[in-house]
Write a protein that holds these residues in place. Structure first.
Motif, PDB file in Angstrom:
ATOM      1  N   ALA A 103       0.807  -1.222   0.000  1.00 11.50           N
ATOM      2  CA  ALA A 103       0.000   0.000   0.000  1.00 11.50           C
ATOM      3  C   ALA A 103       0.838   1.268   0.000  1.00 11.50           C
ATOM      4  O   ALA A 103       0.318   2.358  -0.242  1.00 11.50           O
ATOM      5  CB  ALA A 103      -0.925  -0.001   1.220  1.00 11.50           C
ATOM      6  N   PRO A 105       3.006   2.762  -2.077  1.00 13.20           N
ATOM      7  CA  PRO A 105       3.029   3.676  -3.222  1.00 13.20           C
ATOM      8  C   PRO A 105       1.807   4.593  -3.312  1.00 13.20           C
ATOM      9  O   PRO A 105       1.886   5.663  -3.909  1.00 13.20           O
ATOM     10  CB  PRO A 105       3.095   2.750  -4.439  1.00 13.20           C
ATOM     11  CG  PRO A 105       3.680   1.490  -3.916  1.00 13.20           C
ATOM     12  CD  PRO A 105       3.177   1.374  -2.506  1.00 13.20           C
ATOM     13  N   ASP A 106       0.695   4.205  -2.718  1.00 14.63           N
ATOM     14  CA  ASP A 106      -0.536   4.995  -2.807  1.00 14.63           C
ATOM     15  C   ASP A 106      -0.633   6.101  -1.767  1.00 14.63           C
ATOM     16  O   ASP A 106      -1.523   6.933  -1.835  1.00 14.63           O
ATOM     17  CB  ASP A 106      -1.758   4.084  -2.662  1.00 14.63           C
ATOM     18  CG  ASP A 106      -1.862   3.083  -3.799  1.00 14.63           C
ATOM     19  OD1 ASP A 106      -1.353   3.379  -4.896  1.00 14.63           O
ATOM     20  OD2 ASP A 106      -2.436   2.016  -3.573  1.00 14.63           O
ATOM     21  N   GLN A 107       0.258   6.127  -0.807  1.00 20.44           N
ATOM     22  CA  GLN A 107       0.145   7.130   0.257  1.00 20.44           C
ATOM     23  C   GLN A 107       0.884   8.410  -0.117  1.00 20.44           C
ATOM     24  O   GLN A 107       1.796   8.396  -0.933  1.00 20.44           O
ATOM     25  CB  GLN A 107       0.648   6.553   1.583  1.00 20.44           C
ATOM     26  CG  GLN A 107       2.132   6.363   1.714  1.00 20.44           C
ATOM     27  CD  GLN A 107       2.869   7.660   1.977  1.00 20.44           C
ATOM     28  OE1 GLN A 107       2.399   8.529   2.695  1.00 20.44           O
ATOM     29  NE2 GLN A 107       4.021   7.807   1.369  1.00 20.44           N
ATOM     30  N   THR A 108       0.455   9.515   0.484  1.00 24.97           N
ATOM     31  CA  THR A 108       1.078  10.817   0.184  1.00 24.97           C
ATOM     32  C   THR A 108       1.548  11.537   1.440  1.00 24.97           C
ATOM     33  O   THR A 108       2.065  12.642   1.341  1.00 24.97           O
ATOM     34  CB  THR A 108       0.080  11.727  -0.565  1.00 24.97           C
ATOM     35  OG1 THR A 108      -1.092  11.883   0.241  1.00 24.97           O
ATOM     36  CG2 THR A 108      -0.294  11.133  -1.914  1.00 24.97           C
ATOM     37  N   GLN A 115       9.580   7.473   2.827  1.00 19.19           N
ATOM     38  CA  GLN A 115       9.104   6.278   2.137  1.00 19.19           C
ATOM     39  C   GLN A 115      10.245   5.290   1.924  1.00 19.19           C
ATOM     40  O   GLN A 115      10.074   4.082   2.117  1.00 19.19           O
ATOM     41  CB  GLN A 115       8.504   6.647   0.775  1.00 19.19           C
ATOM     42  CG  GLN A 115       7.112   7.190   0.853  1.00 19.19           C
ATOM     43  CD  GLN A 115       6.488   7.295  -0.528  1.00 19.19           C
ATOM     44  OE1 GLN A 115       6.703   6.427  -1.369  1.00 19.19           O
ATOM     45  NE2 GLN A 115       5.717   8.337  -0.745  1.00 19.19           N
ATOM     46  N   ARG A 119      10.241   1.662   3.501  1.00 18.00           N
ATOM     47  CA  ARG A 119      10.303   0.513   2.591  1.00 18.00           C
ATOM     48  C   ARG A 119      11.451  -0.416   2.986  1.00 18.00           C
ATOM     49  O   ARG A 119      11.307  -1.632   2.967  1.00 18.00           O
ATOM     50  CB  ARG A 119      10.464   0.991   1.145  1.00 18.00           C
ATOM     51  CG  ARG A 119      10.284  -0.128   0.128  1.00 18.00           C
ATOM     52  CD  ARG A 119      10.295   0.372  -1.303  1.00 18.00           C
ATOM     53  NE  ARG A 119       9.185   1.276  -1.598  1.00 18.00           N
ATOM     54  CZ  ARG A 119       9.293   2.611  -1.741  1.00 18.00           C
ATOM     55  NH1 ARG A 119      10.463   3.193  -1.649  1.00 18.00           N
ATOM     56  NH2 ARG A 119       8.239   3.344  -1.998  1.00 18.00           N
TER      57      ARG A 119
END
Length: 129
Positions: A103, A105-108, A115, A119
């Motif tokens: 999930a 890549p979808d967060q801002t 990130q 990761r």
């Protein structure tokens, strides 16, 4: 009545033990990725639903007690606190890390550097399986 006014959750030893059992079960649901809400909120919703159901059931005349009330309340509570499919397919830190990593890549909310670091941590946790 004391049961209406006691909102402290301190209660009797039996009440405290019951809440600890409930917290343990909710924790297992959370670890499996089944919760739609946070653990504390899930415990409070489950506890409030059960308490309200019992008080309502006992305050109704015996002849007027409809078992559908309890079933409907239970189903509404389960729907409110749990997801239909687990977010985590494999229980434990490795499964949770894989689900969060997917999930990411979808967060801002995180910067690029944050990130990257997250990761890296998730990769390590995901490989511990």
């Amino acid at each position: 009545m004391l049961m209406y006014s006691d909102t402290s959750h301190s209660g009797s030893a039996a009440s405290r033990a019951g809440l600890e059992i409930l917290r343990g079960r909710v924790r297992r649901l959370a670890a499996g990725g089944w919760l739609r809400v946070g653990e504390d909120l899930a415990v409070d919703v489950i506890h409030a639903t059960a308490r309200g159901a019992v008080l309502t059931w006992l305050s109704a005349p015996e002849a007027g007690r409809d078992p559908a009330l309890l079933t409907t309340l239970r189903e509404a509570m389960v729907t409110a606190v749990t997801s239909e499919k687990p977010a985590v397919r494999t229980a434990g830190p490795a499964g949770a890390a894989r689900a969060l990593r997917a999930a990411l890549p979808d967060q801002t909310a995180l910067s690029g550097a944050e990130q990257h670091l997250l990761r890296e941590w998730l990769n390590r946790l995901a490989e511990d399986a």
